[in-house]
Scaffold this active site. Sequence first.
Site, mmCIF file in Angstrom:
data_model
loop_
_atom_site.group_PDB
_atom_site.id
_atom_site.type_symbol
_atom_site.label_atom_id
_atom_site.label_comp_id
_atom_site.label_asym_id
_atom_site.label_seq_id
_atom_site.Cartn_x
_atom_site.Cartn_y
_atom_site.Cartn_z
ATOM 1 N N CYS A 40 -7.221 9.478 -34.259
ATOM 2 C CA CYS A 40 -7.669 9.848 -35.599
ATOM 3 C C CYS A 40 -8.153 11.307 -35.617
ATOM 4 O O CYS A 40 -8.643 11.821 -34.618
ATOM 5 C CB CYS A 40 -8.797 8.922 -36.064
ATOM 6 S SG CYS A 40 -9.318 9.216 -37.770
ATOM 7 N N ASP A 42 -10.687 12.335 -37.070
ATOM 8 C CA ASP A 42 -12.148 12.314 -37.157
ATOM 9 C C ASP A 42 -12.794 13.268 -36.132
ATOM 10 O O ASP A 42 -12.472 13.219 -34.951
ATOM 11 C CB ASP A 42 -12.630 10.867 -36.909
ATOM 12 C CG ASP A 42 -14.080 10.675 -37.302
ATOM 13 O OD1 ASP A 42 -14.962 11.396 -36.752
ATOM 14 O OD2 ASP A 42 -14.361 9.810 -38.142
ATOM 15 N N ARG A 44 -15.483 13.236 -34.777
ATOM 16 C CA ARG A 44 -16.342 12.612 -33.767
ATOM 17 C C ARG A 44 -15.541 11.973 -32.634
ATOM 18 O O ARG A 44 -16.123 11.328 -31.751
ATOM 19 C CB ARG A 44 -17.219 11.541 -34.434
ATOM 20 C CG ARG A 44 -18.111 12.097 -35.532
ATOM 21 C CD ARG A 44 -18.641 10.979 -36.420
ATOM 22 N NE ARG A 44 -17.563 10.309 -37.142
ATOM 23 C CZ ARG A 44 -17.732 9.258 -37.948
ATOM 24 N NH1 ARG A 44 -18.947 8.767 -38.136
ATOM 25 N NH2 ARG A 44 -16.697 8.715 -38.578
ATOM 26 N N HIS A 96 -10.640 4.030 -33.839
ATOM 27 C CA HIS A 96 -12.093 4.019 -33.607
ATOM 28 C C HIS A 96 -12.771 3.173 -34.668
ATOM 29 O O HIS A 96 -12.335 3.140 -35.816
ATOM 30 C CB HIS A 96 -12.671 5.443 -33.587
ATOM 31 C CG HIS A 96 -12.603 6.157 -34.906
ATOM 32 N ND1 HIS A 96 -13.710 6.318 -35.722
ATOM 33 C CD2 HIS A 96 -11.582 6.737 -35.570
ATOM 34 C CE1 HIS A 96 -13.353 6.975 -36.810
ATOM 35 N NE2 HIS A 96 -12.068 7.241 -36.749
ATOM 36 N N CYS A 99 -13.849 3.840 -38.853
ATOM 37 C CA CYS A 99 -12.863 4.838 -39.305
ATOM 38 C C CYS A 99 -12.868 4.945 -40.833
ATOM 39 O O CYS A 99 -12.633 3.965 -41.537
ATOM 40 C CB CYS A 99 -11.471 4.456 -38.806
ATOM 41 S SG CYS A 99 -10.204 5.680 -39.252
HETATM 42 CO CO CO Z 1 -10.831 7.647 -38.332
#
Ligand code: CO
Length: 198
Positions: A40, A42, A44, A96, A99
């Site tokens: 992803c 993302d 993080r 994750h 998400c």
């Molecule tokens: Co995500």
Amino acid sequence: MLDHLKANNRAWAEGSVAEDTTFFSRHENGQSPEYLWIGCSDSRVPANQIVGLAPGELFVHRNVANLAPPQDISAGSVLQYAVAELKVKHILVVGHYGCGGVAASTQEGFSGPVDQWLDPIRNVYEQHRAELETLTDEKERLNRLCELNVIYQVQNVAQNTYVQDAWKHDRDLSVHGWVYSLRDGLITDLGVTVSQAA
Ligand code: CO
């Protein structure tokens, strides 16, 4: 503009060479990573850091909600290059928990490209509606959807032409499904590894 990032970059480059004089020079003539990460976008979920791999060791593809739909030419190009040219040995599909993309797929009111992009996750939800709706806690339900999404993306990757072709030629190549936890930084292997054509 962005002087702190440029300063960070200088410090990183200098520090890397100080620790290992060949850190950059050994990469100048090519790469031969053993792993492809499909994860992803993302902020993080930093691929290399999570699995402790240095530049040159991990080929990375990231998009919203770690999708690899067959019609997506971006993921398709990454798979072609990583499998047919670089000959990676492991493809890690890594979702994750928590998400935002997966959550957004279950909500109304999104428009623009992201709405269309998340369609494959809506299909996963429909296929598993009965199981998902036994989970009354929304966070739990979404986390299960994160897992199911990874399992479907592993299947997509396993059906990719270049992956199938590698298996036809008895190449050593496995596709793995993992989920990363933002809470403790740990990966869970979903146990859906595929290492040969079905
Ligand atoms: Co995500």
